[in-house]
Every structure is written in structure tokens, then in C-alpha cells.
Motif scaffolding. Structure first.
Motif, PDB file in Angstrom:
ATOM      1  N   PRO A   1       0.806  -1.227   0.000  1.00 33.61           N
ATOM      2  CA  PRO A   1       0.000   0.000   0.000  1.00 33.61           C
ATOM      3  C   PRO A   1       0.839   1.277   0.000  1.00 33.61           C
ATOM      4  N   GLY A   2       2.094   1.201   0.470  1.00 36.65           N
ATOM      5  CA  GLY A   2       2.936   2.383   0.533  1.00 36.65           C
ATOM      6  C   GLY A   2       3.765   2.648  -0.715  1.00 36.65           C
ATOM      7  N   ASN A   3       3.666   1.767  -1.713  1.00 33.72           N
ATOM      8  CA  ASN A   3       4.510   1.930  -2.905  1.00 33.72           C
ATOM      9  C   ASN A   3       4.280   3.255  -3.630  1.00 33.72           C
ATOM     10  N   PHE A   4       3.039   3.764  -3.617  1.00 28.65           N
ATOM     11  CA  PHE A   4       2.737   5.019  -4.300  1.00 28.65           C
ATOM     12  C   PHE A   4       3.560   6.185  -3.749  1.00 28.65           C
ATOM     13  N   GLU A   5       3.947   6.095  -2.489  1.00 33.08           N
ATOM     14  CA  GLU A   5       4.683   7.184  -1.854  1.00 33.08           C
ATOM     15  C   GLU A   5       6.195   6.989  -1.922  1.00 33.08           C
ATOM     16  N   HIS A   6       6.646   5.918  -2.564  1.00 35.91           N
ATOM     17  CA  HIS A   6       8.080   5.608  -2.625  1.00 35.91           C
ATOM     18  C   HIS A   6       8.462   5.217  -4.058  1.00 35.91           C
ATOM     19  N   THR A   7       8.109   6.074  -4.998  1.00 34.07           N
ATOM     20  CA  THR A   7       8.338   5.731  -6.401  1.00 34.07           C
ATOM     21  C   THR A   7       9.817   5.618  -6.741  1.00 34.07           C
ATOM     22  N   ALA A   8      10.653   6.448  -6.142  1.00 37.92           N
ATOM     23  CA  ALA A   8      12.085   6.367  -6.435  1.00 37.92           C
ATOM     24  C   ALA A   8      12.655   5.036  -5.970  1.00 37.92           C
ATOM     25  N   GLU A   9      12.256   4.615  -4.777  1.00 37.97           N
ATOM     26  CA  GLU A   9      12.783   3.367  -4.217  1.00 37.97           C
ATOM     27  C   GLU A   9      12.321   2.155  -5.030  1.00 37.97           C
ATOM     28  N   ILE A  10      11.038   2.123  -5.397  1.00 35.86           N
ATOM     29  CA  ILE A  10      10.563   0.927  -6.099  1.00 35.86           C
ATOM     30  C   ILE A  10      10.967   0.922  -7.572  1.00 35.86           C
ATOM     31  N   ASN A  11      11.449   2.063  -8.068  1.00 34.82           N
ATOM     32  CA  ASN A  11      11.933   2.104  -9.444  1.00 34.82           C
ATOM     33  C   ASN A  11      13.386   1.638  -9.567  1.00 34.82           C
ATOM     34  N   ARG A  12      14.047   1.405  -8.423  1.00 32.49           N
ATOM     35  CA  ARG A  12      15.433   0.923  -8.452  1.00 32.49           C
ATOM     36  C   ARG A  12      15.494  -0.423  -9.170  1.00 32.49           C
ATOM     37  N   GLN A  13      16.477  -0.579 -10.040  1.00 32.91           N
ATOM     38  CA  GLN A  13      16.597  -1.796 -10.829  1.00 32.91           C
ATOM     39  C   GLN A  13      17.280  -2.910 -10.025  1.00 32.91           C
ATOM     40  N   VAL A  14      16.740  -4.118 -10.138  1.00 35.25           N
ATOM     41  CA  VAL A  14      17.321  -5.284  -9.465  1.00 35.25           C
ATOM     42  C   VAL A  14      17.534  -6.387 -10.497  1.00 35.25           C
ATOM     43  N   ASP A  15      18.447  -7.283 -10.194  1.00 37.28           N
ATOM     44  CA  ASP A  15      18.798  -8.378 -11.091  1.00 37.28           C
ATOM     45  C   ASP A  15      17.795  -9.514 -10.937  1.00 37.28           C
ATOM     46  N   ILE A  16      17.186  -9.960 -12.046  1.00 38.47           N
ATOM     47  CA  ILE A  16      16.263 -11.093 -11.988  1.00 38.47           C
ATOM     48  C   ILE A  16      16.802 -12.291 -12.770  1.00 38.47           C
ATOM     49  N   GLY A  17      18.100 -12.283 -13.031  1.00 41.30           N
ATOM     50  CA  GLY A  17      18.717 -13.401 -13.737  1.00 41.30           C
ATOM     51  C   GLY A  17      18.778 -13.151 -15.232  1.00 41.30           C
ATOM     52  N   THR A  18      17.625 -13.012 -15.876  1.00 39.58           N
ATOM     53  CA  THR A  18      17.589 -12.810 -17.318  1.00 39.58           C
ATOM     54  C   THR A  18      17.878 -11.365 -17.702  1.00 39.58           C
ATOM     55  N   ASN A  19      17.591 -10.435 -16.833  1.00 36.30           N
ATOM     56  CA  ASN A  19      17.815  -9.009 -17.075  1.00 36.30           C
ATOM     57  C   ASN A  19      17.573  -8.264 -15.763  1.00 36.30           C
ATOM     58  N   ARG A  20      17.453  -6.955 -15.843  1.00 36.64           N
ATOM     59  CA  ARG A  20      17.172  -6.150 -14.664  1.00 36.64           C
ATOM     60  C   ARG A  20      15.794  -5.515 -14.799  1.00 36.64           C
ATOM     61  N   LYS A  21      15.075  -5.457 -13.681  1.00 38.69           N
ATOM     62  CA  LYS A  21      13.737  -4.876 -13.680  1.00 38.69           C
ATOM     63  C   LYS A  21      13.566  -4.021 -12.437  1.00 38.69           C
ATOM     64  N   ALA A  22      12.479  -3.253 -12.416  1.00 39.00           N
ATOM     65  CA  ALA A  22      12.186  -2.410 -11.254  1.00 39.00           C
ATOM     66  C   ALA A  22      11.988  -3.262 -10.008  1.00 39.00           C
ATOM     67  N   CYS A  23      12.410  -2.717  -8.882  1.00 35.84           N
ATOM     68  CA  CYS A  23      12.259  -3.370  -7.586  1.00 35.84           C
ATOM     69  C   CYS A  23      10.832  -3.855  -7.359  1.00 35.84           C
ATOM     70  N   ASP A  24       9.854  -3.021  -7.669  1.00 36.13           N
ATOM     71  CA  ASP A  24       8.448  -3.359  -7.479  1.00 36.13           C
ATOM     72  C   ASP A  24       7.649  -2.364  -8.303  1.00 36.13           C
ATOM     73  N   THR A  25       6.328  -2.498  -8.323  1.00 35.77           N
ATOM     74  CA  THR A  25       5.463  -1.512  -8.966  1.00 35.77           C
ATOM     75  C   THR A  25       4.352  -1.134  -8.002  1.00 35.77           C
ATOM     76  N   THR A  26       3.582  -0.131  -8.394  1.00 41.89           N
ATOM     77  CA  THR A  26       2.503   0.325  -7.520  1.00 41.89           C
ATOM     78  C   THR A  26       1.336  -0.632  -7.494  1.00 41.89           C
ATOM     79  N   GLY A  27       1.192  -1.438  -8.521  1.00 45.72           N
ATOM     80  CA  GLY A  27      -0.007  -2.239  -8.651  1.00 45.72           C
ATOM     81  C   GLY A  27      -1.113  -1.431  -9.289  1.00 45.72           C
ATOM     82  N   THR A  28      -2.266  -2.043  -9.480  1.00 44.91           N
ATOM     83  CA  THR A  28      -3.393  -1.387 -10.117  1.00 44.91           C
ATOM     84  C   THR A  28      -4.479  -1.113  -9.085  1.00 44.91           C
TER      85      THR A  28
END
Length: 324
Positions: free
Chosen positions: A116-143
Motif C-alpha cells: 500500500p505504501g509503494n505510491f509514496e516511494h516511487t524512487a525506491e521501487i523504481n530501483r533496478q534489481v537483477d532477476i537473472g535474465t535481465n534487470r527490472k524495477a524493484c516493485d510496482t505500484t499495482g493497479t
């Protein structure tokens, strides 16, 4: 699960008219699911925005006992849009004491998608992390539904209901997050929590953010990945078994039909682009319980009575998998 990144603006609340709900019913007989309500499959993007491939047909075992269906929070009615998820004292890293039962000694990790707090931490959840095949955002806000009921609230509510049901069966249940942290965790940490718990099964809970008219649920299975930190070869088989049992029991308990826009009517989709699956070393699946942006599916997702059925169906699938 949202198609959007962390900059996604939540939809402005508006009242939507609930149309009559038509559900496809399937009946279970001992050992097998007799029939699916098969919707016409339309090619469309998966949760990461790319086309999803259909996998084998869903099957389920009827050997799983049905835990009690009372809501653990006492909320058997509808969730009002914007209401807070059920409070709980459990920590995502600490097991609740397991009762005696058929799942004694088994560990289940429930991964409520987003936060529920992801909307207020966009910079943090946009940080790229390694998922093996490539890098993706830490998380998303959801719908969210058009009325503002957030996916992160939905996933926590269903997780709480599932925890109560599974603990009644004797399982030790852990949550990856319980709205007890400001954002996340990142997708790589979500996988690590299940791995470090040596979980017998992990289920990541989501609701989709597809277009109106796209309806139904689908279970996402890990594809075979061997790249970088990711190696799913040992979990592909058991994860498929887990996913098939969850899908079959989800139909049986909720009456919901498989997705009419991905999965070819099977309710199963295989993905290689999700870090939560790629980095898992234990059996794990995702479930998209419905489409929040379709008014008919939204009417289900915002109903406390239906969320209890969803929790029951997913839990029955886990019980069936763990009992073999």
C-alpha cells in the motif's frame, strides 16, 4: 498486477454500475476436474507487457480437505473502496505457531503483491534489481479498480484469509510483507524470503490491470530459466503441479472462469520475465485473481464474501499439492 511502472497515477474514484454477474461453473469428481468453462482466448499482453504463452490444461485433485470458511477478520461483507486492509500482528519473517493437522511441518509462504505504501516511494521501487535474465524495477505500484480499491489492499486481505485457513490445517505460514514496511519488498527479496524459509509452496497474490472486457483469473507458472542468478530447472515441474491444483480448485470454489485474454482458456500461463519466479528455488506460482479494470470482475474483487472464496480455492489447491 499492474502493467504500469511506479509513476502510475491511481484512477480517480468513480462509482461504477455493477452489471449482472455471469460465472462459469465447473464440477470436481474424485481425482479430476470434469470440465472447464472455456472462454474465447484473445492474444494479449501478459503482466509484463509481452504476449503470454498458453500452457497445458488445468487439473485438480478433490482429495484436499476444505478448511473452515469463516473470515479470519470477521469481515464477510463487501470491502469499501479505500478501506484499510485487515490489521495483523504477524511479521513477514516470523512464523505463526502451527497447529496440529495434516499440514504439520509444512511451510507455506504467501506473497501479497505490491505494498500500500509503494505510491509514496516511487524512487525506491523504481530501483533496478537483477532477476537473472535481465534487470527490472524493484516493485510496482499495482493497479486499482475504477472506484479506487487498490490491488495492494486486495492482496493483503486475501493473504490474511489464506493464512487463517492454512494454519487451521497445521501449516506454518509466512507473509513476505504485511503492510509493516514503507514499500516493497523488491521482487528479488520476495523470492529470497521463500527460499530462506525453505518453503514447501509459495503463492504470489495479484489482480490484473488489463482492459475492460478482459475477464477471469490466470495462474502464472515459471518457465525454464538458467541465466545469471536464476535457475528454475528444479522447480518447473512441481510449480506446474502446484499451479494446476490451485487453478482447478479456484474454479471449483469461486465459480470464476479462466482468463478470456491470456492462457488459451486453460487458466495457465508460463512466464520467464518475472523475478519472483526466476529467482525462486522452491515451488512457486503467481495468481491473477481477476481484472480490476473490468466492472464485472471488480464487483467480485471488492466483495468480502468472494475474497473468502478466493482464499479458500487457493488454499485448497495448496493443501492438495502438499498432501500429494
Amino acid at each position: 498486477m499492474s502493467y504500469t511502472g511506479p509513476g502510475f497515477d491511481p484512477p480517480r474514484p468513480r462509482r461504477s454500475r455493477r452489471g449482472p454477474l455471469t460465472v462459469a461453473l465447473a464440477a470436481l469428481v474424485p481425482g479430476a476436474l470434469l470440465g472447464w468453462a472455456v472462454y474465447a482466448a484473445v492474444d494479449g499482453p501478459g503482466d509484463g507487457g509481452g504476449p503470454a504463452k498458453a500452457s497445458a490444461s488445468v487439473s485438480a485433485s478433490s482429495g484436499a480437505p476444505s478448511p473452515a470458511t469463516a473470515s479470519p477478520s470477521g469481515d464477510s461483507g463487501d470491502r469499501k473502496p479505500g478501506a484499510s486492509p485487515t490489521a495483523t500482528a504477524a511479521s513477514p519473517s516470523a512464523s505463526a505457531p502451527a497447529a496440529s493437522g495434516p499440514l504439520g511441518g509444512k511451510v507455506v509462504v504467501i506473497d501479497p503483491g505490491h505494498n500500500p505504501g509503494n505510491f509514496e516511494h516511487t524512487a525506491e521501487i523504481n530501483r533496478q534489481v537483477d532477476i537473472g535474465t535481465n534487470r527490472k524495477a524493484c516493485d510496482t505500484t499495482g493497479t486499482a479498480t475504477d472506484d479506487g480499491y487498490a490491488e495492494a489492499e486486495f492482496t493483503l486481505d486475501v493473504a490474511h484469509r489464506m493464512r487463517a485457513l492454512l494454519e487451521e490445517q497445521g501449516a506454518t505460514v509466512k507473509l513476505t510483507q504485511d503492510a509493516d514496511r514503507p514499500f516493497g519488498p523488491c521482487v528479488d527479496e520476495r523470492a529470497r524470503i521463500g527460499n530462506e524459509a525453505r518453503a514447501d509452496a509459495v503463492v504470489s497474490l495479484h489482480a490484473d490491470g488489463s482492459g475492460a472486457g478482459n475477464r477471469g483469473f490466470h495462474v502464472i507458472l515459471p518457465g525454464t530459466v538458467d541465466a545469471g542468478a536464476a535457475d528454475t530447472r528444479a522447480i518447473v515441474g512441481p510449480s506446474r503441479d502446484l499451479g494446476e491444483r490451485i487453478a482447478g480448485n479456484f474454479v471449483r470454489v469461486t465459480g470464476s472462469a479462466p482468463s478470456n485474454y491470456v492462457g488459451g482458456g486453460t487458466g495457465l500461463v508460463t512466464r520467464k520475465d518475472l523475478g519472483g519466479l526466476n529467482l525462486s528455488t522452491v515451488p512457486k506460482v503467481f495468481i491473477e485473481c481477476g481484472n480490476m479494470r473490468d466492472s464485472k470482475d471488480a464487483a467480485l474483487l471488492t466483495s468480502g464474501a468472494w475474497r473468502q472464496k478466493a482464499a479458500q480455492g487457493i488454499s485448497d489447491g495448496i493443501v492438495s499439492f502438499l498432501r500429494g
